[in-house]
Design a protein around this motif. Structure first.
Motif, mmCIF file in Angstrom:
data_model
loop_
_atom_site.group_PDB
_atom_site.id
_atom_site.type_symbol
_atom_site.label_atom_id
_atom_site.label_comp_id
_atom_site.label_asym_id
_atom_site.label_seq_id
_atom_site.Cartn_x
_atom_site.Cartn_y
_atom_site.Cartn_z
ATOM 1 N N VAL A 21 0.836 -1.204 0.000
ATOM 2 C CA VAL A 21 0.000 0.000 0.000
ATOM 3 C C VAL A 21 0.872 1.256 0.000
ATOM 4 C CG1 VAL A 21 -1.629 1.340 1.395
ATOM 5 C CG2 VAL A 21 -2.018 -1.095 1.012
ATOM 6 N N THR A 22 1.940 1.252 0.787
ATOM 7 C CA THR A 22 2.834 2.409 0.836
ATOM 8 C C THR A 22 3.457 2.674 -0.537
ATOM 9 O OG1 THR A 22 3.330 1.997 3.160
ATOM 10 C CG2 THR A 22 4.888 3.380 1.951
ATOM 11 N N ALA A 23 3.939 1.620 -1.194
ATOM 12 C CA ALA A 23 4.558 1.784 -2.509
ATOM 13 C C ALA A 23 3.540 2.260 -3.543
ATOM 14 C CB ALA A 23 5.195 0.472 -2.956
ATOM 15 N N ALA A 24 2.328 1.712 -3.504
ATOM 16 C CA ALA A 24 1.289 2.133 -4.451
ATOM 17 C C ALA A 24 0.927 3.600 -4.230
ATOM 18 C CB ALA A 24 0.055 1.249 -4.311
ATOM 19 N N LEU A 25 0.799 4.018 -2.976
ATOM 20 C CA LEU A 25 0.509 5.425 -2.686
ATOM 21 C C LEU A 25 1.654 6.326 -3.122
ATOM 22 C CD1 LEU A 25 -1.250 5.209 0.787
ATOM 23 C CD2 LEU A 25 -2.275 5.877 -1.397
ATOM 24 N N PHE A 26 2.876 5.845 -2.979
ATOM 25 C CA PHE A 26 4.029 6.617 -3.419
ATOM 26 C C PHE A 26 3.977 6.826 -4.933
ATOM 27 C CE2 PHE A 26 8.037 8.441 -2.420
ATOM 28 C CZ PHE A 26 8.833 8.261 -3.534
ATOM 29 N N LYS A 27 3.626 5.783 -5.668
ATOM 30 C CA LYS A 27 3.513 5.891 -7.127
ATOM 31 C C LYS A 27 2.378 6.827 -7.524
ATOM 32 C CE LYS A 27 4.025 4.935 -11.490
ATOM 33 N NZ LYS A 27 5.115 5.529 -12.235
ATOM 34 N N ILE A 28 1.227 6.692 -6.869
ATOM 35 C CA ILE A 28 0.097 7.579 -7.161
ATOM 36 C C ILE A 28 0.486 9.029 -6.875
ATOM 37 C CG2 ILE A 28 -2.232 8.227 -6.432
ATOM 38 C CD1 ILE A 28 -2.681 5.195 -5.876
ATOM 39 N N GLY A 29 1.129 9.242 -5.746
ATOM 40 C CA GLY A 29 1.565 10.589 -5.394
ATOM 41 C C GLY A 29 2.553 11.159 -6.388
ATOM 42 N N ASN A 30 3.457 10.327 -6.870
ATOM 43 C CA ASN A 30 4.423 10.788 -7.853
ATOM 44 C C ASN A 30 3.738 11.152 -9.164
ATOM 45 O OD1 ASN A 30 6.452 10.394 -10.135
ATOM 46 N ND2 ASN A 30 7.757 10.409 -8.313
ATOM 47 N N LYS A 31 2.769 10.335 -9.583
ATOM 48 C CA LYS A 31 2.042 10.604 -10.831
ATOM 49 C C LYS A 31 1.227 11.886 -10.740
ATOM 50 C CE LYS A 31 -0.423 7.493 -12.857
ATOM 51 N NZ LYS A 31 -1.261 6.334 -13.189
ATOM 52 N N GLU A 32 0.627 12.127 -9.584
ATOM 53 C CA GLU A 32 -0.269 13.265 -9.426
ATOM 54 C C GLU A 32 0.412 14.510 -8.871
ATOM 55 O OE1 GLU A 32 -3.722 12.078 -7.263
ATOM 56 O OE2 GLU A 32 -4.264 10.553 -8.734
ATOM 57 N N GLY A 33 1.695 14.418 -8.570
ATOM 58 C CA GLY A 33 2.433 15.582 -8.104
ATOM 59 C C GLY A 33 2.219 15.939 -6.651
ATOM 60 N N TRP A 34 1.901 14.971 -5.804
ATOM 61 C CA TRP A 34 1.736 15.245 -4.373
ATOM 62 C C TRP A 34 3.065 15.711 -3.805
ATOM 63 C CZ3 TRP A 34 -1.024 10.162 -2.510
ATOM 64 C CH2 TRP A 34 -2.281 10.059 -3.105
ATOM 65 N N ARG A 35 2.987 16.572 -2.804
ATOM 66 C CA ARG A 35 4.190 17.075 -2.141
ATOM 67 C C ARG A 35 4.068 16.856 -0.648
ATOM 68 N NH1 ARG A 35 5.785 22.748 -4.570
ATOM 69 N NH2 ARG A 35 7.006 22.565 -2.682
ATOM 70 N N LEU A 36 5.179 16.490 -0.014
ATOM 71 C CA LEU A 36 5.194 16.318 1.430
ATOM 72 C C LEU A 36 5.607 17.591 2.146
ATOM 73 C CD1 LEU A 36 6.779 12.776 1.745
ATOM 74 C CD2 LEU A 36 4.379 13.408 1.960
ATOM 75 N N THR A 37 6.419 18.405 1.488
ATOM 76 C CA THR A 37 6.916 19.634 2.108
ATOM 77 C C THR A 37 6.744 20.794 1.139
ATOM 78 O OG1 THR A 37 9.147 19.256 1.279
ATOM 79 C CG2 THR A 37 8.636 18.395 3.478
ATOM 80 N N GLY A 38 6.879 21.974 1.662
ATOM 81 C CA GLY A 38 6.810 23.169 0.838
ATOM 82 C C GLY A 38 5.380 23.665 0.683
ATOM 83 N N PRO A 39 5.257 24.789 0.030
ATOM 84 C CA PRO A 39 3.923 25.360 -0.149
ATOM 85 C C PRO A 39 3.097 24.520 -1.103
ATOM 86 C CG PRO A 39 5.528 26.613 -1.394
ATOM 87 C CD PRO A 39 6.286 25.611 -0.578
#
Length: 123
Positions: free
Chosen positions: A102-120
């Protein structure tokens, strides 16, 4: 993981596996252990990285869906299964499979959609 995201998934499997192996080894080194334990930890975490890299890449090739989060779930699950085998525990393997998958799949989804963990936030 510089260079890992270059090009479509399912291509250049040896290079991608090498990159994930290096990340795994770096994670093992970050534990701060010394001596023989450090060598064992490095080898084990590098193996986990290699299992993830090769499984994800081969899954993308076999399924012919190069940008699918399911490939990452499968890679994470395979890595969790190796952890379970090392611990000689079905429960550890099952839990690690689900958690890492699940963590890896969410990481891939986040990368595809441009999710950010830090910054504005992107507006």
């Amino acid at each position: 993981m510089a260079g890992y995201w270059d090009g479509p998934e399912g291509e250049e499997c040896p290079r991608r596996t090498w990159l994930t192996t290096r990340v795994g080894a770096a994670a093992g080194e970050a534990r701060g252990t010394r001596g023989f334990v450090l060598v064992f930890c490095l080898l084990f975490t590098a193996t986990l990285g290699a299992v993830f890299g090769v499984t994800t890449c081969l899954s993308a090739q076999i399924r012919e869906e190069p940008d699918s989060p399911l490939d990452y779930f499968i890679g994470g699950c395979a890595t969790g299964a190796v952890l379970g085998a090392r611990a000689h525990s079905y429960m550890t393997g099952t839990t690690a499979c689900l958690g890492l998958g699940v963590t890896a799949a969410l990481f891939k989804i986040g990368n595809k959609e441009g999710w950010r963990l830090t910054g504005p936030p992107k507006l």
